[in-house]
Design an enzyme around this catalytic site. Structure first.
Site, PDB file in Angstrom:
ATOM      1  N   SER A  64       0.792  -1.237   0.000  1.00 57.65           N
ATOM      2  CA  SER A  64       0.000   0.000   0.000  1.00 57.65           C
ATOM      3  C   SER A  64       0.821   1.282   0.000  1.00 57.65           C
ATOM      4  CB  SER A  64      -0.939   0.011   1.205  1.00 57.65           C
ATOM      5  OG  SER A  64      -1.952  -0.934   1.003  1.00 57.65           O
ATOM      6  N   LYS A  67       0.293   3.391  -2.968  1.00 59.56           N
ATOM      7  CA  LYS A  67      -0.922   4.200  -3.147  1.00 59.56           C
ATOM      8  C   LYS A  67      -0.598   5.696  -3.162  1.00 59.56           C
ATOM      9  CE  LYS A  67      -3.749   0.539  -1.109  1.00 59.56           C
ATOM     10  NZ  LYS A  67      -4.447   0.050   0.105  1.00 59.56           N
ATOM     11  N   TYR A 191      -4.361  -2.352  -9.897  1.00 56.29           N
ATOM     12  CA  TYR A 191      -4.177  -2.248  -8.433  1.00 56.29           C
ATOM     13  C   TYR A 191      -3.219  -3.324  -7.897  1.00 56.29           C
ATOM     14  CZ  TYR A 191      -5.292  -2.576  -3.481  1.00 56.29           C
ATOM     15  OH  TYR A 191      -5.189  -2.646  -2.112  1.00 56.29           O
ATOM     16  N   TYR A 243      -4.371   3.861   8.113  1.00 44.61           N
ATOM     17  CA  TYR A 243      -5.715   3.307   8.327  1.00 44.61           C
ATOM     18  C   TYR A 243      -6.243   3.704   9.707  1.00 44.61           C
ATOM     19  CZ  TYR A 243      -3.408   0.685   4.718  1.00 44.61           C
ATOM     20  OH  TYR A 243      -2.679   0.366   3.626  1.00 44.61           O
ATOM     21  N   VAL A 261       1.300  -3.664   3.865  1.00 45.63           N
ATOM     22  CA  VAL A 261       1.309  -4.946   4.583  1.00 45.63           C
ATOM     23  C   VAL A 261       2.569  -5.770   4.318  1.00 45.63           C
ATOM     24  CG1 VAL A 261      -1.175  -5.264   4.984  1.00 45.63           C
ATOM     25  CG2 VAL A 261      -0.159  -6.078   2.850  1.00 45.63           C
TER      26      VAL A 261
END
Ligand code: GLN
Length: 309
Positions: A64, A67, A191, A243, A261
């Protein structure tokens, strides 16, 4: 400026007895094989000086963290209209949560949770085939890090494609609200591939340097984004980059940061330096346990928290 090499060495020494703590992500089968005792850290200051320790030159799956790069690309292509498709608020939910999507009619809370990054992949796909969009992302990251050796790990991408049921659910849900322009398979192809970028801490710190230096990479002289955009991306990383652990990260570290992760965290000390750390064991929010601790130690030793010394 503090003696950064001494600080990085000290952090590495202090954390060495704890290597292996946390839980390696195993819901992506290919990530379950990673040695939990790996630890790397790299800092690059805005003058281009590099300070590093441990496994900082070993590639890992950035997941991530990517992103941030796709958001930067989408903003470059679509400008402020990007925000018609994805919000800018912390979610307070897990990275892969689906619950808010129904209430919010398929518009994800922010670009860093999975749903939001899937919406961003859809924006990056505009006018491209999936293969072209993936190529554009890889070229962009190579340009940011000034390193053409950066590549996607195809085994990780395949592993996620085969097991990413939740991401398929998120994407299908968004598509049902008319919030994706492209077929779900195409969007998720983009993605999964950008999540599977493999990078070292040194490469990751280089690629984030533009965010520490008002939009311009001081190593290459390239202006990547405007000052205002760099500041805004940093704000999003600070509020949403971890998050439902974003508040705790701001409290303990106080730097804009983005986790993945794979155990990587990319952080930015505006005006000072960019930092990347890698330790595969995760905490209950899916953020690197020792990586967060390393950044907390760094912020304490340097006084770099954006909230003051
Ligand atoms: N590729 C991962 C997923 O979609 C990314 C999650 C993460 O790094 N938090 O589940």
């Amino acid at each position: 400026m503090a003696d950064l090499q001494a600080i990085v060495d000290e952090i590495h020494d202090k954390l060495t007895p704890r290597l292996g703590e946390g839980k390696v992500a195993d819901y992506i089968p290919q990530l379950a094989h990673v040695d939990p005792k790996k630890f790397g850290m790299a800092i690059i200051d805005v003058d281009g000086k590099v300070f590093k320790a441990g496994d900082c030159d070993e590639p890992f799956s950035i997941q991530s963290v990517s992103k941030v790069f796709t958001l930067t690309l989408a903003l470059g292509k679509h400008g402020e209209t990007t925000w018609n498709r994805v919000g800018r608020e912390p979610s307070g939910s897990a990275f892969n949560s689906i619950v808010q999507l129904e209430h919010e009619e398929g518009k994800p809370r922010n670009p860093f949770i999975n749903a939001g990054a899937i919406a961003v992949s859809d924006l990056v796909l505009a006018g491209h085939t999936p293969r072209e969009a993936i190529g554009e992302i890889v070229r962009f990251v190579r340009y940011l890090a000034d390193d053409d050796s950066i590549a996607i790990d195809p085994e990780v991408a395949k592993s996620e494609q085969a097991t990413g049921f939740r991401n398929f659910a998120l994407a299908n849900f968004m598509r049902s609200f008319g919030k994706l322009d492209h077929p779900v398979e195409h969007v998720l192809g983009v993605y999964f591939h950008h999540c599977a970028l493999a990078m070292t801490c040194t490469q990751l710190a280089k690629s984030a340097l533009f965010l520490a230096a008002s939009g311009r990479n001081p190593l290459t002289g390239h202006t990547v984004v405007s000052k205002q955009r760099a500041r805004r991306i940093n704000a999003l990383m600070l509020t949403c980059g971890h998050y439902d652990g974003s508040g705790d990260f701001a409290y303990r570290v106080g730097l804009p940061g983005k986790s993945g992760v794979g155990g990587g965290i990319m952080a930015v000390a505006p005006g000072k330096a960019s930092v990347a750390v890698w330790s595969p064991g995760l905490n209950h929010n899916g953020n690197s346990l020792l990586g967060s601790l390393a950044l907390e130690m760094l912020a304490t030793r340097t006084g770099w928290s954006v909230f003051g010394q």
